[in-house]
Enzyme design. Structure first.
Site, PDB file in Angstrom:
ATOM      1  N   SER A  78      48.885  39.167  43.428  1.00 54.33           N
ATOM      2  CA  SER A  78      48.893  37.868  43.488  1.00 54.33           C
ATOM      3  C   SER A  78      49.070  37.312  41.960  1.00 54.33           C
ATOM      4  O   SER A  78      49.115  36.755  41.349  1.00 54.33           O
ATOM      5  CB  SER A  78      47.111  37.919  43.475  1.00 54.33           C
ATOM      6  OG  SER A  78      47.405  37.081  44.922  1.00 54.33           O
ATOM      7  N   THR A 199      44.195  36.298  41.152  1.00 57.48           N
ATOM      8  CA  THR A 199      44.577  35.847  39.558  1.00 57.48           C
ATOM      9  C   THR A 199      42.866  37.245  39.485  1.00 57.48           C
ATOM     10  O   THR A 199      42.432  36.902  39.643  1.00 57.48           O
ATOM     11  CB  THR A 199      43.923  35.273  39.119  1.00 57.48           C
ATOM     12  OG1 THR A 199      44.935  33.809  39.831  1.00 57.48           O
ATOM     13  CG2 THR A 199      43.544  34.477  37.176  1.00 57.48           C
ATOM     14  N   THR A 217      47.963  35.644  36.421  1.00 53.69           N
ATOM     15  CA  THR A 217      48.531  35.513  37.997  1.00 53.69           C
ATOM     16  C   THR A 217      50.328  34.946  38.453  1.00 53.69           C
ATOM     17  O   THR A 217      50.830  34.557  37.164  1.00 53.69           O
ATOM     18  CB  THR A 217      47.939  33.724  38.386  1.00 53.69           C
ATOM     19  OG1 THR A 217      47.241  34.102  39.752  1.00 53.69           O
ATOM     20  CG2 THR A 217      48.269  32.722  37.673  1.00 53.69           C
ATOM     21  N   ARG A 227      55.465  24.902  39.555  1.00 50.07           N
ATOM     22  CA  ARG A 227      54.335  24.481  39.625  1.00 50.07           C
ATOM     23  C   ARG A 227      53.534  25.524  38.908  1.00 50.07           C
ATOM     24  O   ARG A 227      53.254  27.270  38.621  1.00 50.07           O
ATOM     25  CB  ARG A 227      54.180  24.592  41.279  1.00 50.07           C
ATOM     26  CG  ARG A 227      52.073  23.904  41.622  1.00 50.07           C
ATOM     27  CD  ARG A 227      50.984  25.884  41.270  1.00 50.07           C
ATOM     28  NE  ARG A 227      49.740  25.859  41.346  1.00 50.07           N
ATOM     29  CZ  ARG A 227      48.917  26.825  41.555  1.00 50.07           C
ATOM     30  NH1 ARG A 227      49.475  27.709  41.086  1.00 50.07           N
ATOM     31  NH2 ARG A 227      47.556  26.070  41.931  1.00 50.07           N
ATOM     32  N   THR A 250      39.286  31.740  38.793  1.00 49.14           N
ATOM     33  CA  THR A 250      39.718  31.687  39.813  1.00 49.14           C
ATOM     34  C   THR A 250      40.474  31.758  41.014  1.00 49.14           C
ATOM     35  O   THR A 250      39.206  30.594  41.179  1.00 49.14           O
ATOM     36  CB  THR A 250      39.899  33.629  40.517  1.00 49.14           C
ATOM     37  OG1 THR A 250      41.137  33.571  41.406  1.00 49.14           O
ATOM     38  CG2 THR A 250      38.772  33.890  40.920  1.00 49.14           C
ATOM     39  N   GLY A 251      41.249  31.109  42.053  1.00 53.60           N
ATOM     40  CA  GLY A 251      41.388  29.842  42.791  1.00 53.60           C
ATOM     41  C   GLY A 251      42.064  28.613  42.533  1.00 53.60           C
ATOM     42  O   GLY A 251      43.155  28.678  42.199  1.00 53.60           O
TER      43      GLY A 251
HETATM   44  N1  ASP Z   1      44.426  30.154  40.053  1.00 52.86           N
HETATM   45  C1  ASP Z   1      45.335  31.300  40.738  1.00 52.86           C
HETATM   46  C2  ASP Z   1      46.134  29.481  40.708  1.00 52.86           C
HETATM   47  O1  ASP Z   1      45.476  28.212  40.690  1.00 52.86           O
HETATM   48  C3  ASP Z   1      45.543  30.757  41.513  1.00 52.86           C
HETATM   49  C4  ASP Z   1      45.002  32.731  41.793  1.00 52.86           C
HETATM   50  O2  ASP Z   1      43.828  32.128  41.192  1.00 52.86           O
HETATM   51  O3  ASP Z   1      44.830  32.801  43.160  1.00 52.86           O
HETATM   52  O4  ASP Z   1      47.968  29.585  40.020  1.00 52.86           O
END
Ligand code: ASP
Length: 338
Positions: A78, A199, A217, A227, A250-251
């Site tokens: 990631s 991330t 990330t 994106r 994160t997320g």
């Molecule tokens: N927050 C990150 C994103 O949307 C992804 C992640 O945390 O896994 O790119």
């Protein structure tokens, strides 16, 4: 206050072993250096950051050093090298840094450069700008001596080719029993894959009491070309206010952006909430916006305040974070809404 003064005096003497002893004998509170980062596999990144902090180094140097460890680790799919690509098979990296003076730098969709966090720092330090994207970010990185590298590992390419068979895009979340969770309330749409680390967002306070943060990330796996999520956006994926505290996320980045997540957490701490309470309130805003479908989204925040208190909170369970200080290494499972 006395503790704080003693701590600063010992910092001035420049002896980290003296600091260790003082902490050991409980003469000081938890106000010494601290580093924390999203997801427990990143304790190795915290350890690298700690080598800076324990020698009374600057929080900004610590977070950069720490995040570079994860960026160079091909087993983390990631972040950085080995990151899962976009739907066209390209690894595009996002990162940002923010320091104790409110300076910040970021790169969006940077390709073929192993350490976007270091490029982000140079954007902050050597350009009149805050954000560089894509081709321009790459040209800047090359001008600063970074080398082009192939970041798509065999494993990540294999995973992408497998994904191509269905080409179905699902933002990853971290719940093993997602079916069970979802069936309880029947949300409209199921978005979910199992993943146990994402991330890296890292926050630190140094011996001088200054805060900094960094976030890096490869973004959501198999995202659309171009994106960009929350991670490189100051105020969304990271925010630092040296008078108050720092937060990172994160997320599912789209959801974090919609509430200016990390900035929101810091502002909530400014109003007197503890780091955990502030993270919880921000998470609750995302949940409220999404209603029943919040159960299909993972977002986690961690936060650190000026006093050295820290905490985290997530929508779904199984979000964890590691902390390193003179008290040693700790991993916490964040509390969650579901
Ligand atoms: N927050 C990150 C994103 O949307 C992804 C992640 O945390 O896994 O790119």
């Amino acid at each position: 206050m006395l503790n704080r003064r003693r701590f600063l005096q010992s910092s001035f003497l420049g002896s980290s072993s003296l600091l260790v002893n003082k902490y050991k004998f409980g003469e000081l509170s938890s106000q010494g250096p601290i580093v924390l980062s999203t997801w427990s596999p990143n304790v190795k990144a915290n350890a690298a950051a700690w080598t800076v902090l324990e020698k009374n180094g600057r929080a900004l140097d610590a977070v950069e050093k720490g995040v570079r460890v994860t960026e160079a680790d091909p087993s983390d799919q990631s972040v950085g090298y080995g990151g899962l690509p976009d739907r066209d098979g390209k690894v595009t990296l996002d990162a940002c840094v923010m320091d104790e003076n409110g300076n910040c730098g970021a790169v969006f969709a940077l390709e073929n450069i192993m350490h976007p966090v270091s490029v982000a720092r140079l954007v902050m330090e050597k350009t009149p700008h805050v954000q560089l994207t894509g081709e321009g970010a790459l040209r800047f990185a090359l001008s600063q001596g970074f080398k082009k590298e192939n970041l798509l590992t065999t494993e990540s390419e294999k995973a992408w080719r497998e994904w191509l068979k269905t080409s179905h895009y699902d933002p990853m979340i971290t719940v093993d029993n997602i079916e069970e969770e979802i069936n309880k309330q029947k949300p409209k749409e199921v978005k979910g894959q199992i993943n146990n680390h994402d991330t890296i967002g890292m926050l630190a306070i140094d011996a001088a009491g200054n805060l900094s943060g960094a976030c890096s990330t490869s973004g959501m796996a198999y995202k659309m070309s171009g994106r960009v999520g929350d991670s490189p956006i100051i105020g969304a994926g990271l925010f630092v206010d040296n008078e108050v505290g720092a937060a990172t996320s994160t997320g599912v980045g789209e959801e974090v952006i919609k509430i200016c997540g990390s900035h929101t957490v810091v502002e909530l701490m400014r109003q007197g909430l503890s780091p955990e309470e502030a993270c919880k309130k921000a998470v609750e805003r995302i949940v409220k916006r999404n209603g029943i479908n919040a159960k299909t989204i993972q977002v986690g925040f961690i936060a650190l305040n000026k006093k050295g208190e820290y905490g985290g909170y997530s929508i779904m369970k199984k979000f964890d974070y590691g902390v390193r200080s003179f008290q040693g290494e700790k991993v916490y499972n964040a509390k969650s809404i579901y």
